[in-house]
Write an enzyme that holds these catalytic residues in place. Structure first.
Site, PDB file in Angstrom:
ATOM      1  N   GLY A 186       8.488  -1.709   4.555  1.00 17.30           N
ATOM      2  CA  GLY A 186       9.788  -2.373   4.368  1.00 17.30           C
ATOM      3  C   GLY A 186      10.222  -2.248   2.907  1.00 17.30           C
ATOM      4  O   GLY A 186      10.821  -3.165   2.348  1.00 17.30           O
ATOM      5  N   GLY A 195      14.041  -2.752   1.516  1.00 18.96           N
ATOM      6  CA  GLY A 195      14.718  -4.047   1.598  1.00 18.96           C
ATOM      7  C   GLY A 195      14.889  -4.708   0.237  1.00 18.96           C
ATOM      8  O   GLY A 195      14.532  -4.140  -0.801  1.00 18.96           O
ATOM      9  N   GLN A 196      15.432  -5.933   0.272  1.00 21.78           N
ATOM     10  CA  GLN A 196      15.793  -6.641  -0.965  1.00 21.78           C
ATOM     11  C   GLN A 196      14.579  -6.844  -1.874  1.00 21.78           C
ATOM     12  O   GLN A 196      14.646  -6.584  -3.076  1.00 21.78           O
ATOM     13  CB  GLN A 196      16.418  -7.995  -0.614  1.00 21.78           C
ATOM     14  CG  GLN A 196      17.079  -8.677  -1.802  1.00 21.78           C
ATOM     15  CD  GLN A 196      17.399 -10.147  -1.545  1.00 21.78           C
ATOM     16  OE1 GLN A 196      16.898 -10.753  -0.594  1.00 21.78           O
ATOM     17  NE2 GLN A 196      18.227 -10.717  -2.392  1.00 21.78           N
ATOM     18  N   ASP A 230       9.321   2.929   4.874  1.00 24.44           N
ATOM     19  CA  ASP A 230      10.349   2.220   5.642  1.00 24.44           C
ATOM     20  C   ASP A 230      10.762   3.129   6.790  1.00 24.44           C
ATOM     21  O   ASP A 230      10.230   4.236   6.939  1.00 24.44           O
ATOM     22  CB  ASP A 230      11.560   1.874   4.742  1.00 24.44           C
ATOM     23  CG  ASP A 230      12.222   0.574   5.198  1.00 24.44           C
ATOM     24  OD1 ASP A 230      12.507   0.456   6.404  1.00 24.44           O
ATOM     25  OD2 ASP A 230      12.443  -0.322   4.361  1.00 24.44           O
ATOM     26  N   TYR A 243      13.772 -16.176  13.983  1.00 25.67           N
ATOM     27  CA  TYR A 243      13.146 -15.700  12.742  1.00 25.67           C
ATOM     28  C   TYR A 243      12.138 -16.736  12.231  1.00 25.67           C
ATOM     29  O   TYR A 243      10.993 -16.403  11.917  1.00 25.67           O
ATOM     30  CB  TYR A 243      14.262 -15.442  11.712  1.00 25.67           C
ATOM     31  CG  TYR A 243      13.799 -15.195  10.293  1.00 25.67           C
ATOM     32  CD1 TYR A 243      13.113 -14.032   9.948  1.00 25.67           C
ATOM     33  CD2 TYR A 243      14.090 -16.112   9.278  1.00 25.67           C
ATOM     34  CE1 TYR A 243      12.720 -13.801   8.638  1.00 25.67           C
ATOM     35  CE2 TYR A 243      13.710 -15.888   7.966  1.00 25.67           C
ATOM     36  CZ  TYR A 243      13.023 -14.734   7.651  1.00 25.67           C
ATOM     37  OH  TYR A 243      12.641 -14.508   6.350  1.00 25.67           O
ATOM     38  N   LYS A 278       8.054 -16.524  11.916  1.00 21.65           N
ATOM     39  CA  LYS A 278       7.339 -16.715  10.649  1.00 21.65           C
ATOM     40  C   LYS A 278       6.226 -17.759  10.790  1.00 21.65           C
ATOM     41  O   LYS A 278       5.151 -17.613  10.207  1.00 21.65           O
ATOM     42  CB  LYS A 278       8.313 -17.110   9.529  1.00 21.65           C
ATOM     43  CG  LYS A 278       9.212 -15.971   9.067  1.00 21.65           C
ATOM     44  CD  LYS A 278       8.405 -14.874   8.404  1.00 21.65           C
ATOM     45  CE  LYS A 278       9.207 -13.645   8.031  1.00 21.65           C
ATOM     46  NZ  LYS A 278       8.388 -12.514   7.608  1.00 21.65           N
ATOM     47  N   ILE A 327      16.748 -15.389  -1.730  1.00 16.97           N
ATOM     48  CA  ILE A 327      16.480 -14.604  -2.945  1.00 16.97           C
ATOM     49  C   ILE A 327      17.777 -14.038  -3.512  1.00 16.97           C
ATOM     50  O   ILE A 327      18.550 -13.401  -2.795  1.00 16.97           O
ATOM     51  CB  ILE A 327      15.471 -13.479  -2.639  1.00 16.97           C
ATOM     52  CG1 ILE A 327      14.144 -14.101  -2.187  1.00 16.97           C
ATOM     53  CG2 ILE A 327      15.267 -12.583  -3.869  1.00 16.97           C
ATOM     54  CD1 ILE A 327      13.104 -13.092  -1.741  1.00 16.97           C
TER      55      ILE A 327
HETATM   56  C1  AKB Z   1      17.278 -15.724   5.382  1.00 22.88           C
HETATM   57  O1  AKB Z   1      18.294 -16.295   4.960  1.00 22.88           O
HETATM   58  O2  AKB Z   1      17.076 -15.495   6.570  1.00 22.88           O
HETATM   59  C2  AKB Z   1      16.222 -15.333   4.387  1.00 22.88           C
HETATM   60  C3  AKB Z   1      15.145 -16.370   4.273  1.00 22.88           C
HETATM   61  C4  AKB Z   1      15.455 -17.668   3.631  1.00 22.88           C
HETATM   62  O3  AKB Z   1      14.056 -16.145   4.695  1.00 22.88           O
HETATM   63  N1  AKB Z   1      16.795 -15.086   3.113  1.00 22.88           N
END
Ligand code: AKB
Length: 316
Positions: A9, A12-13, A35, A140, A144, A170
């Site tokens: 990855g 990515g950012q 990636d 998401y 996690k 971030i």
């Molecule tokens: C998001 O906004 O999904 C991410 C995070 C806070 O994990 N930047």
């Protein structure tokens, strides 16, 4: 043994910046960026890797004698809600592939990026502690939480040295985030530099934990380089930068661009943000491996504007 790092990855950012910093630290010949597509601007070793294919990860690990993996590939909170099952599949499968390869080839260390998205209604929204109840409402966030538990499982069961931090939103100038709820905090600076009005998808007073990219990358490297005895949390560590709302960022930008205009059109991302912490308690990371952020709102704003002005003047 020589450290040989694989970053999954890397476009990515976080990946883009982390790749450069690790190249400077360990030497270009010891860092493999990877990636789904080759980054033509990348300067160093690059491999195309789809982390849903375990055999491809194995191939690269064997070819280069990889000793550490930073697994940064994931579909973020807002984008993830468009295709929940696919998001679950990709986020969880890629992580399990990485853990399995690390176990099979006895890798020294693995990094897992978790997120403030692991928290939901059950956690206090201010100074959310490391061990708060985790009941996220996005897929998401759910992936996690699952990933953190798998990290701990591989550590306890197989002795794998997996280390993880929960990133806040971030803010960085080097690359654009994609598909997150905190993305507005990058976009707002681009619009300011381009003298455009910014339409924010969150309400003006929605405070969220944020961190500057340099601090986020430094935290990543510091936890990975900390002595093993200092790593006491094997799910994931909270790390805090500062707590910010769109109104506060806009008002700081006006110090440099007094005519900067912002309007507010909250959408579904407001519903995600309202479940997340307003601020984070990172005392465990501070205590265990000496974590401390350096950037405040003014240094972030000043750096973002200066760097973006440079970038746009170069490309316009
Ligand atoms: C998001 O906004 O999904 C991410 C995070 C806070 O994990 N930047």
């Amino acid at each position: 043994m020589n450290t040989m790092v694989l970053i999954i990855g890397a476009n990515g950012q976080v990946g883009k910046v982390l790749t450069r910093v690790l190249q400077d630290r360990y030497g270009k010949e010891n860092v493999i960026a990877s990636d789904l597509k080759k980054d033509e601007a990348s300067d160093g070793i690059f491999e195309v890797v789809d982390a849903t294919e375990i055999d491809r990860i194995k191939e690269v690990v064997i070819q280069y004698g990889v000793t550490e993996i930073y697994h940064l590939a994931a579909i973020l909170s807002a984008k993830g809600e468009e295709t929940p099952l696919r998001t679950w599949d990709i986020n969880v499968k890629t992580w399990l592939n990485v853990l399995e390869v690390a176990r099979m080839y006895n890798l020294e260390k693995v990094f897992y990026p978790s997120s403030i998205a692991v928290f939901g209604k059950g956690a206090p929204r201010d100074h959310t502690p490391n061990n708060a109840y985790l009941d996220p409402t996005t897929v998401y966030g759910m992936s996690k939480v699952d990933g953190e538990n798998w990290a701990q499982y591989y550590h306890v069961k197989y002795g794998l040295d997996v280390r993880s931090v929960r990133y806040p939103g971030i803010i960085g100038y080097q690359s654009l985030p994609g598909g997150g709820t905190t993305d507005y905090a990058v976009d707002i600076y681009h619009k300011a530099v381009l003298n455009k009005t910014f339409t924010c998808f969150l309400k003006e007073d929605t405070a969220l934990p944020m961190i500057f990219i340099d601090d986020a990358v430094r935290a990543t490297i510091e936890i990975m380089e900390a002595p093993i005895k200092n790593i006491k949390v094997r799910t994931s560590y909270n790390i805090a930068g500062i707590s910010l709302s769109p109104r506060e960022i806009a008002s700081e930008i006006r110090e440099l661009y007094p005519d900067f205009k912002i309007d507010y059109k909250p959408d579904f991302r407001q519903d995600i943000a309202k479940e997340w912490p307003r601020s984070i308690d990172d005392s465990e990371a501070r205590m265990d491996w000496d974590w401390k952020p350096k950037y405040n709102l003014w240094s972030i704003t000043e750096t973002m504007i200066r760097e973006l002005k440079d970038q746009y003047e170069m490309t316009l």
